[in-house]
Design a protein around this motif. Structure first.
Motif, PDB file in Angstrom:
ATOM      1  N   GLY A 184      37.741  56.373  43.085  1.00 49.49           N
ATOM      2  CA  GLY A 184      38.629  55.369  43.650  1.00 49.49           C
ATOM      3  C   GLY A 184      37.968  54.017  43.729  1.00 49.49           C
ATOM      4  O   GLY A 184      36.789  53.852  43.390  1.00 49.49           O
ATOM      5  N   GLU A 185      38.759  53.051  44.193  1.00 49.55           N
ATOM      6  CA  GLU A 185      38.244  51.690  44.309  1.00 49.55           C
ATOM      7  C   GLU A 185      39.029  50.921  45.356  1.00 49.55           C
ATOM      8  O   GLU A 185      40.082  51.364  45.805  1.00 49.55           O
ATOM      9  CB  GLU A 185      38.281  50.987  42.953  1.00 49.55           C
ATOM     10  N   TYR A 186      38.478  49.770  45.700  1.00 45.93           N
ATOM     11  CA  TYR A 186      39.101  48.875  46.666  1.00 45.93           C
ATOM     12  C   TYR A 186      39.179  47.485  46.052  1.00 45.93           C
ATOM     13  O   TYR A 186      38.229  47.017  45.418  1.00 45.93           O
ATOM     14  CB  TYR A 186      38.271  48.829  47.963  1.00 45.93           C
ATOM     15  N   GLU A 187      40.284  46.832  46.261  1.00 44.87           N
ATOM     16  CA  GLU A 187      40.539  45.460  45.842  1.00 44.87           C
ATOM     17  C   GLU A 187      40.194  45.234  44.366  1.00 44.87           C
ATOM     18  O   GLU A 187      39.405  44.367  44.015  1.00 44.87           O
ATOM     19  CB  GLU A 187      39.801  44.467  46.740  1.00 44.87           C
ATOM     20  N   PHE A 188      40.819  46.093  43.526  1.00 47.78           N
ATOM     21  CA  PHE A 188      40.724  45.950  42.077  1.00 47.78           C
ATOM     22  C   PHE A 188      39.278  45.966  41.575  1.00 47.78           C
ATOM     23  O   PHE A 188      38.848  45.110  40.830  1.00 47.78           O
ATOM     24  CB  PHE A 188      41.479  44.695  41.611  1.00 47.78           C
ATOM     25  N   ASN A 189      38.532  46.965  42.039  1.00 49.09           N
ATOM     26  CA  ASN A 189      37.141  47.244  41.666  1.00 49.09           C
ATOM     27  C   ASN A 189      36.110  46.328  42.305  1.00 49.09           C
ATOM     28  O   ASN A 189      34.971  46.289  41.850  1.00 49.09           O
ATOM     29  CB  ASN A 189      36.935  47.312  40.150  1.00 49.09           C
ATOM     30  N   LEU A 190      36.494  45.587  43.345  1.00 52.36           N
ATOM     31  CA  LEU A 190      35.456  44.879  44.102  1.00 52.36           C
ATOM     32  C   LEU A 190      34.459  45.910  44.616  1.00 52.36           C
ATOM     33  O   LEU A 190      33.247  45.706  44.550  1.00 52.36           O
ATOM     34  CB  LEU A 190      36.060  44.096  45.275  1.00 52.36           C
ATOM     35  N   TYR A 191      34.975  47.022  45.122  1.00 44.97           N
ATOM     36  CA  TYR A 191      34.159  48.172  45.505  1.00 44.97           C
ATOM     37  C   TYR A 191      34.672  49.375  44.737  1.00 44.97           C
ATOM     38  O   TYR A 191      35.884  49.539  44.566  1.00 44.97           O
ATOM     39  CB  TYR A 191      34.280  48.489  47.003  1.00 44.97           C
ATOM     40  N   ALA A 192      33.766  50.218  44.292  1.00 43.71           N
ATOM     41  CA  ALA A 192      34.123  51.501  43.683  1.00 43.71           C
ATOM     42  C   ALA A 192      33.543  52.595  44.572  1.00 43.71           C
ATOM     43  O   ALA A 192      32.526  52.396  45.236  1.00 43.71           O
ATOM     44  CB  ALA A 192      33.548  51.597  42.275  1.00 43.71           C
ATOM     45  N   PHE A 193      34.208  53.747  44.580  1.00 46.13           N
ATOM     46  CA  PHE A 193      33.772  54.872  45.395  1.00 46.13           C
ATOM     47  C   PHE A 193      33.456  56.045  44.490  1.00 46.13           C
ATOM     48  O   PHE A 193      34.228  56.363  43.578  1.00 46.13           O
ATOM     49  CB  PHE A 193      34.858  55.278  46.396  1.00 46.13           C
ATOM     50  N   GLY A 194      32.316  56.671  44.722  1.00 44.84           N
ATOM     51  CA  GLY A 194      31.900  57.803  43.906  1.00 44.84           C
ATOM     52  C   GLY A 194      31.447  58.977  44.741  1.00 44.84           C
ATOM     53  O   GLY A 194      30.953  58.803  45.860  1.00 44.84           O
ATOM     54  N   VAL A 195      31.621  60.161  44.206  1.00 41.89           N
ATOM     55  CA  VAL A 195      31.181  61.398  44.851  1.00 41.89           C
ATOM     56  C   VAL A 195      30.131  62.044  43.958  1.00 41.89           C
ATOM     57  O   VAL A 195      30.267  62.085  42.741  1.00 41.89           O
ATOM     58  CB  VAL A 195      32.363  62.364  45.112  1.00 41.89           C
ATOM     59  N   GLU A 196      29.061  62.533  44.584  1.00 45.52           N
ATOM     60  CA  GLU A 196      27.996  63.214  43.856  1.00 45.52           C
ATOM     61  C   GLU A 196      28.375  64.684  43.701  1.00 45.52           C
ATOM     62  O   GLU A 196      28.606  65.375  44.693  1.00 45.52           O
ATOM     63  CB  GLU A 196      26.694  63.077  44.641  1.00 45.52           C
ATOM     64  N   LEU A 197      28.476  65.133  42.457  1.00 44.18           N
ATOM     65  CA  LEU A 197      28.818  66.522  42.167  1.00 44.18           C
ATOM     66  C   LEU A 197      27.662  67.188  41.435  1.00 44.18           C
ATOM     67  O   LEU A 197      26.970  66.551  40.648  1.00 44.18           O
ATOM     68  CB  LEU A 197      30.084  66.603  41.312  1.00 44.18           C
ATOM     69  N   ARG A 198      27.493  68.486  41.688  1.00 45.31           N
ATOM     70  CA  ARG A 198      26.392  69.248  41.090  1.00 45.31           C
ATOM     71  C   ARG A 198      26.935  70.485  40.384  1.00 45.31           C
ATOM     72  O   ARG A 198      28.099  70.823  40.509  1.00 45.31           O
ATOM     73  CB  ARG A 198      25.428  69.664  42.192  1.00 45.31           C
ATOM     74  N   GLN A 199      26.027  71.196  39.707  1.00 39.74           N
ATOM     75  CA  GLN A 199      26.413  72.437  39.029  1.00 39.74           C
ATOM     76  C   GLN A 199      26.799  73.526  40.022  1.00 39.74           C
ATOM     77  O   GLN A 199      27.627  74.370  39.715  1.00 39.74           O
ATOM     78  CB  GLN A 199      25.272  72.946  38.153  1.00 39.74           C
ATOM     79  N   ASN A 200      26.175  73.529  41.183  1.00 39.69           N
ATOM     80  CA  ASN A 200      26.459  74.529  42.190  1.00 39.69           C
ATOM     81  C   ASN A 200      27.069  73.863  43.410  1.00 39.69           C
ATOM     82  O   ASN A 200      26.707  72.743  43.761  1.00 39.69           O
ATOM     83  CB  ASN A 200      25.177  75.267  42.601  1.00 39.69           C
ATOM     84  N   ILE A 201      27.975  74.576  44.061  1.00 42.20           N
ATOM     85  CA  ILE A 201      28.603  74.060  45.280  1.00 42.20           C
ATOM     86  C   ILE A 201      27.523  73.714  46.293  1.00 42.20           C
ATOM     87  O   ILE A 201      26.576  74.473  46.495  1.00 42.20           O
ATOM     88  CB  ILE A 201      29.566  75.102  45.882  1.00 42.20           C
ATOM     89  N   SER A 202      27.677  72.577  46.905  1.00 42.39           N
ATOM     90  CA  SER A 202      26.745  72.108  47.920  1.00 42.39           C
ATOM     91  C   SER A 202      27.530  71.745  49.167  1.00 42.39           C
ATOM     92  O   SER A 202      28.680  71.299  49.078  1.00 42.39           O
ATOM     93  CB  SER A 202      25.995  70.879  47.398  1.00 42.39           C
ATOM     94  N   LEU A 203      26.919  71.940  50.310  1.00 38.85           N
ATOM     95  CA  LEU A 203      27.562  71.530  51.555  1.00 38.85           C
ATOM     96  C   LEU A 203      27.577  70.019  51.682  1.00 38.85           C
ATOM     97  O   LEU A 203      28.347  69.457  52.432  1.00 38.85           O
ATOM     98  CB  LEU A 203      26.850  72.151  52.759  1.00 38.85           C
ATOM     99  N   GLU A 204      26.680  69.368  50.947  1.00 39.14           N
ATOM    100  CA  GLU A 204      26.601  67.909  51.004  1.00 39.14           C
ATOM    101  C   GLU A 204      26.942  67.337  49.632  1.00 39.14           C
ATOM    102  O   GLU A 204      26.268  67.628  48.655  1.00 39.14           O
ATOM    103  CB  GLU A 204      25.194  67.482  51.437  1.00 39.14           C
ATOM    104  N   ASN A 205      28.001  66.596  49.578  1.00 39.01           N
ATOM    105  CA  ASN A 205      28.392  65.876  48.370  1.00 39.01           C
ATOM    106  C   ASN A 205      28.541  64.419  48.766  1.00 39.01           C
ATOM    107  O   ASN A 205      29.608  63.985  49.178  1.00 39.01           O
ATOM    108  CB  ASN A 205      29.698  66.434  47.802  1.00 39.01           C
ATOM    109  N   ARG A 206      27.434  63.711  48.653  1.00 39.70           N
ATOM    110  CA  ARG A 206      27.381  62.341  49.156  1.00 39.70           C
ATOM    111  C   ARG A 206      28.424  61.452  48.495  1.00 39.70           C
ATOM    112  O   ARG A 206      28.709  61.576  47.306  1.00 39.70           O
ATOM    113  CB  ARG A 206      25.987  61.764  48.944  1.00 39.70           C
TER     114      ARG A 206
END
Length: 158
Positions: A104-126
């Motif tokens: 996702g993003e805010y204000e037409f890519n002024l900010y972009a949002f990313g999620v860290e994904l791994r090969q194995n399920i993690s309790l923490e996905n920053r």
């Protein structure tokens, strides 16, 4: 996903509907195709989001946020490396954030949002917020990000 996470998902869906976003839920086949393509596992909270909401319908909401569908979610370098505009994401050092996917993003890519994904399920996905060459971690899960978005949006920005 916790009861609170499910509750937040309902609130997020309501927020999108109030912004007249069209809801097009994903399905397990699309999620599996994404996971196979990138060799990652999508955590339960994010999976539920895709199955229930799946983005803001390729529309920018009234509050200038846009949430991407699973089919539009891409690895950070695929989404931002060739970005031309303000801010200049071309100056972003992509080392160390290779497993971050822009959702996702805010204000037409002024900010972009990313999620860290791994090969194995993690309790923490920053969850990362990015602006040009700068980024920081703003949440440890998609559920935490949704809580910030709905209840403390002032804490999201760089």
């Amino acid at each position: 996903m916790t009861k609170e996470g499910l509750f937040d998902l309902k609130l997020l869906k309501k927020n999108f509907e109030e912004n007249e976003a069209k809801i097009f839920p994903s399905n397990f086949d699309e999620i599996k195709a994404f996971q196979d393509k990138y060799d990652v596992e999508i955590p339960l909270d994010l999976r539920n989001y895709y199955l229930e909401v799946n983005g803001s319908g390729n529309e920018t909401l009234d509050n200038l946020y846009e949430f991407y569908s699973i089919n539009r979610t891409k690895k950070i370098h695929e989404e931002l490396m060739n970005w031309r505009g303000i801010p200049n994401y071309g100056n972003l050092n992509f080392v160390g954030v290779e497993n971050v996917f822009v959702f996702g993003e805010y204000e037409f890519n002024l900010y972009a949002f990313g999620v860290e994904l791994r090969q194995n399920i993690s309790l923490e996905n920053r969850i990362f917020i990015l602006c040009g060459e700068y980024f920081r971690i703003i949440a440890n899960s998609f559920t935490e990000f949704v809580d910030l978005y709905l209840n403390k949006p002032e804490e999201i920005y760089i």
